[in-house]
Each structure stands twice: as structure tokens, then as C-alpha cells.
Design a protein around this motif. Structure first.
Motif, short mmCIF file in Angstrom:
data_model
loop_
_atom_site.label_atom_id
_atom_site.label_comp_id
_atom_site.label_asym_id
_atom_site.label_seq_id
_atom_site.Cartn_x
_atom_site.Cartn_y
_atom_site.Cartn_z
N ASP A 118 0.75 -1.17 0.13
CA ASP A 118 0.02 0.04 0.06
C ASP A 118 0.90 1.45 -0.03
O ASP A 118 0.54 2.18 -0.67
N ILE A 119 2.15 1.40 0.65
CA ILE A 119 2.85 2.29 0.70
C ILE A 119 3.23 2.52 -0.53
O ILE A 119 3.65 3.73 -1.07
N ARG A 120 3.82 1.64 -0.97
CA ARG A 120 4.51 1.64 -2.66
C ARG A 120 3.61 2.12 -3.55
O ARG A 120 4.03 2.98 -4.42
N SER A 121 2.36 1.60 -3.41
CA SER A 121 1.42 1.85 -4.44
C SER A 121 0.87 3.37 -4.37
O SER A 121 0.78 4.23 -5.21
N LYS A 122 0.45 3.79 -3.28
CA LYS A 122 0.08 5.32 -3.06
C LYS A 122 1.39 6.13 -2.48
O LYS A 122 1.12 7.44 -2.38
N SER A 123 2.50 5.80 -2.45
CA SER A 123 3.70 6.56 -1.94
C SER A 123 3.31 7.19 -0.77
O SER A 123 3.61 8.42 -0.57
N ASP A 124 2.62 6.92 0.19
CA ASP A 124 2.12 7.33 1.55
C ASP A 124 3.10 6.69 2.43
O ASP A 124 3.03 5.52 3.29
N PHE A 125 4.30 7.41 2.84
CA PHE A 125 5.29 6.87 3.53
C PHE A 125 4.86 7.30 5.13
O PHE A 125 5.70 7.04 6.07
N SER A 126 3.67 7.70 5.46
CA SER A 126 3.21 8.09 6.74
C SER A 126 2.69 6.93 7.35
O SER A 126 2.57 6.77 8.44
N ARG A 127 2.30 6.02 6.34
CA ARG A 127 1.79 4.61 6.89
C ARG A 127 2.69 3.85 7.59
O ARG A 127 4.12 3.97 7.58
N ARG A 128 2.13 3.09 8.89
CA ARG A 128 3.22 2.24 9.61
C ARG A 128 2.55 0.87 9.68
O ARG A 128 1.25 0.87 9.64
N ILE A 129 3.32 -0.09 9.99
CA ILE A 129 2.65 -1.47 10.19
C ILE A 129 1.96 -1.45 11.52
O ILE A 129 0.77 -2.07 11.70
N HIS A 130 2.81 -1.08 12.80
CA HIS A 130 1.96 -1.06 14.00
C HIS A 130 1.43 -2.65 14.29
O HIS A 130 0.12 -2.76 14.57
N LEU A 131 2.37 -3.61 14.39
CA LEU A 131 1.96 -4.93 15.00
C LEU A 131 1.37 -4.93 16.37
O LEU A 131 0.69 -5.94 16.89
#
Length: 454
Positions: free
Chosen positions: A193-206
Motif C-alpha cells: 500500500d505504501i509503494r502503490s500510494k507513496s504514502d510514507f506516513s503509513r506504519r505497520i504497528h503490529l
């Protein structure tokens, strides 16, 4: 090149491994249990036979000159047949199973096995002395075949249950593996999702966890923090530089215009100043596009969304580009359906059409053609801009949307900076549309834009 077969997923591999392991464990455990059960069964049969034969002398007595036998000797207890013989082998009392060879020699004190056809027997012979009478021979016989038949039934049930155990192990392994790999799937989906949307604010947060997968996720989040920080610094730097360069470029343009107003300058000097002015104007346009893209990256570019006539904006852009196309003897054919309307930013939409048309002219061939088409279908407006120019190589197609990338810099116009298609792609995206390109080197390029109805 030899094609590789599709490889199994990690989930499938782990499920298969777990199933094979569980099957092997169950099969070995079952084999051991059945072997032990068989031995235990045979030991139990032998033990009951010995016990029954050992009890037989208590059920015989000699009284008043006659041998008397307890009726219990005729009862088939624990599937054991008892029979009593005189010392010379004459049968006195008891029962003998059908199919047993009565001529078998006595083996005093021994427990032995004999096979009579398909029937197997255990035989226990024992001699005893009856007070007042003398010696007697006692023979106990039990069928091993009956006990083995029960064991085979158990074995058959086990064989039937084994596939069910395998299936259960496979299903259990599948769900256990899926549950175990769920964090890996979340990591994969987030990164995609980060790669497709170039949204580097996303985190995995397991969340909280101490195993390797949680450590991996935490490492990814730390890496994304660094990447996002670097990108923000780069975006801010680009925005700041672009903003700071606007003022000196504007001063250069004003000074060029002011100098050209002096009629005392000779023609050659005016031409040189005019060249400086054109280059400064080109640089100003590039800085303007770069500033817009930088602000868009930071989410700071404000859009003025109004109901726009797509058809008119495209027609105006085509008319504006005709003069430049005519310089290269390029003919433009326009097929634009009237009154197609959409919500959009007028300035950005004109910039989008102009960038695409300028590209078609810049990379078109002398005396070539450009076809412009716009139509409205049931659920979308579709625009197609096609040329018969130099085309784009297959290896360059994926990179044409990159900033400052030029597939053939030698053929582009001198004021091109490689930002036009990046700008087009962003404008299309913020207007809810899609854009795709098809091109053949030496034959031309086709840009197709689709704006769905909302």
C-alpha cells in the motif's frame, strides 16, 4: 528461457510440512501402539490359557472309585477349551475346538502354537496327580485366530481413521499457519500500500510482541520513519529552493523587458537579450511546475474545484498549440464532443492538456499528425491524444512519469525539463481519473485519459 513453475507460498509450504510431520508422528505412534497392542493381546491370551489350565486340577476329584468332574470344565471361559486325558492319551472329559488335531503329542508344561489350516491355536499341556486315582493329562486350547480377528478389526479402524487424522492435521495446520503468518501478511499489505500510494506516513504497528516477526515489523517501522523524514526534508528543500528562485527569475525577466524597450540598442544585442529572456521564462515555468509538485507532495497545494467545461478547455488548448504545430507542419485533427462537464481546477486542467499537446508536438515528426478525441460514455469521459511521432521505447515507458526524466533529450525542445508528464499524472489523479500510455518506437504514442462519473 525456460519458464519456472509457480512456487508454493510460504503458507502452503508450512501447512504441507506440518501435515507431513503430523502424519509421520501419528503413523509411527499408531504402528508402535498397534505393535504393543498385538503383543499385549497375545500375552493376555497366553496368560488366560495358563490360568485356566492351572485351575483345572481343582475341578477333578476321585471319590467312591469314580472320577468326578466339575461341570465348569465344559464351560468356555475366556475362550479356553479344557480336556482331560488318561496317561495313555484316552479322552476322559472336556471339549475340543472344531478343527483341532486331537492326535497332537502332549508337551507337558509347555505352551505352544499350532496352525490348523487358517485357524491358529495356542495349546497348554500339563500333567497332574489326582489323589486315589493317579496321573491325568490336562490340555487347554484357545483360538488365536479369534483374538487376531479382533485385532485386525482394530487395525482396520485405525487405517480408516488415519486419512481423517491427516485431513484434520492439514486443516489445523492451515489455520495455525495462517494465524502465525497473519502478521507477515499485514506487513506485506502495508508495504504494498505504501509503494502503490507513496504514502510514507503509513506504519505497520503490529503491537507488542517479542518474536522475530514483531521485531521485523518494528524494524520496518523504524526504517519508514527515516525514509519519511528524508522525503520531507527533500520536499521542503525543493519547495524552499523553488520559492526562492522565483524572485531572481522574475527580476531577470523584468530587466530583459526593460532593456529591450531602449531603442538605442543594436539588433544583435537585442537578440542576445531576447534569448536570455526566453531562457529565463522557460526556467520560470519549470520552477512553477516544480513548486506545484513540491506543494502537492506535502499536501499544501490548494485546488479551486469548480464545474468546468472539459470540451471548451481542450478546444482552447488545441487552438493555442496549432501555431507551434504549424511551425513543424504538424496537422492537428480534433474530434471533441461538446459540453462535457466535470468538477475541476481550471488552471490545472489547461496545464494538463497543454503539457500533453506540447509533448505531442515536441516528439512529433516533421509533417506529422496529432489526433485529439474527447467523448462521454455512460459512466466516464474519455480523452485520447495520439501522434505518429518518434514513439517511446519499451524500456523507457515505465519511467516517463519520473521527474526530470526524458526518453530522448536530443529530440525534446530546449525548454523541456522533464516535469510535464509528472505534472499531468498528478493532475489526473487529483481529479479522480486515470491515465495510461501505449507507444511503439518509430510509430507514435497514444495517451488515454479516463475520468469516471462520480
Amino acid at each position: 528461457m525456460k519458464k519456472r513453475g509457480r512456487k508454493l507460498s510460504l503458507k502452503a509450504k508450512l501447512t504441507l510440512l506440518y501435515t507431513l510431520l503430523m502424519t509421520a508422528v501419528v503413523a509411527v505412534a499408531l504402528a508402535v501402539l498397534l505393535s504393543l497392542s498385538n503383543q499385549e493381546m497375545l500375552s493376555g491370551v497366553q496368560g488366560k490359557l495358563r490360568e485356566r489350565v492351572a485351575q483345572a486340577p481343582d475341578e477333578v476329584e476321585f471319590r467312591n472309585g469314580d472320577l468326578r468332574f466339575d461341570s465348569d470344565l465344559l464351560e468356555l471361559k475366556d475362550n479356553v477349551y479344557l480336556s482331560l486325558y488318561q496317561a495313555d492319551g484316552t479322552l476322559l472329559y472336556g471339549k475340543i475346538p472344531f478343527g483341532f488335531d486331537q492326535t497332537s503329542m502332549f508337551q507337558d508344561g509347555n505352551l505352544w502354537r499350532t496352525d490348523e489350516g487358517e485357524t491358529h491355536f495356542y495349546v497348554m499341556d500339563m500333567s497332574c496327580t489326582v489323589d486315589g486315582y493317579g496321573d491325568l493329562l490336562i490340555r487347554g486350547i484357545t483360538s488365536v485366530t479369534d483374538a487376531e480377528g479382533a485385532f485386525r478389526s482394530t487395525l482396520g479402524v485405525a487405517i480408516v481413521l488415519l486419512p481423517m487424522v491427516v485431513i484434520f492435521a492439514a486443516v489445523l495446520g492451515y489455520f495455525m499457519t495462517g494465524r502465525t503468518l497473519a502478521p507477515v501478511k499485514k506487513i506485506t499489505d502495508t508495504v504494498r500500500d505504501i509503494r502503490s500510494k507513496s504514502d510514507f506516513s503509513r506504519r505497520i504497528h503490529l503491537g507488542e510482541g517479542k518474536d522475530e516477526i514483531y521485531t521485523l515489523a518494528d524494524t520496518f517501522d523504524g526504517l519508514l520513519d527515516q525514509v519519511e523524514s528524508s522525503i520531507k526534508r527533500e520536499q521542503q528543500f525543493t519547495s524552499d529552493v523553488s520559492h526562492e528562485l522565483r524572485t531572481p527569475i522574475a527580476v531577470i525577466l523584468m530587466q530583459c523587458d526593460a532593456i529591450l524597450e531602449h531603442h538605442s540598442l543594436d539588433r544583435e544585442l537585442c537578440q542576445e537579450i531576447d534569448v536570455i529572456g526566453k531562457k529565463a521564462l522557460s526556467l520560470s515555468r519549470m520552477i512553477s511546475q516544480l513548486l506545484i509538485l513540491s506543494r502537492a507532495d506535502q499536501g499544501r497545494e490548494k485546488l479551486v474545484m469548480e464545474n468546468q467545461n472539459f470540451s471548451e478547455l481542450l478546444e482552447l488548448s488545441v487552438e493555442e498549440i496549432r501555431e507551434r504545430a504549424a511551425e513543424r507542419k504538424i496537422t492537428i485533427y480534433a474530434d471533441i464532443q461538446p459540453d462535457i462537464r466535470r468538477e475541476g481546477d481550471e488552471t490545472l486542467l489547461i496545464r494538463m492538456w497543454m503539457n500533453l499537446l506540447n509533448n505531442a508536438v515536441a516528439y512529433g515528426k516533421q509533417g506529422g499528425h496529432i489526433w485529439v478525441h474527447l467523448s462521454q460514455s455512460a459512466d466516464a469521459a474519455t480523452a485520447v491524444i495520439r501522434d505518429d511521432g518518434i514513439g517511446i521505447g519499451e524500456e523507457d515507458l515505465p519511467r516517463i512519469w519520473d521527474r526530470f526524466y526524458q526518453a530522448d533529450p536530443s529530440r525534446s525542445s530546449s525548454d523541456s525539463a522533464g516535469l510535464g508528464l509528472s505534472m499531468v499524472q498528478w493532475i489526473v489523479k487529483v481529479h479522480g481519473g486515470t491515465i495510461q500510455v501505449d507507444s511503439t518506437l518509430g510509430q507514435g504514442t497514444v495517451f488515454t485519459l479516463c475520468f469516471p462519473d462520480h
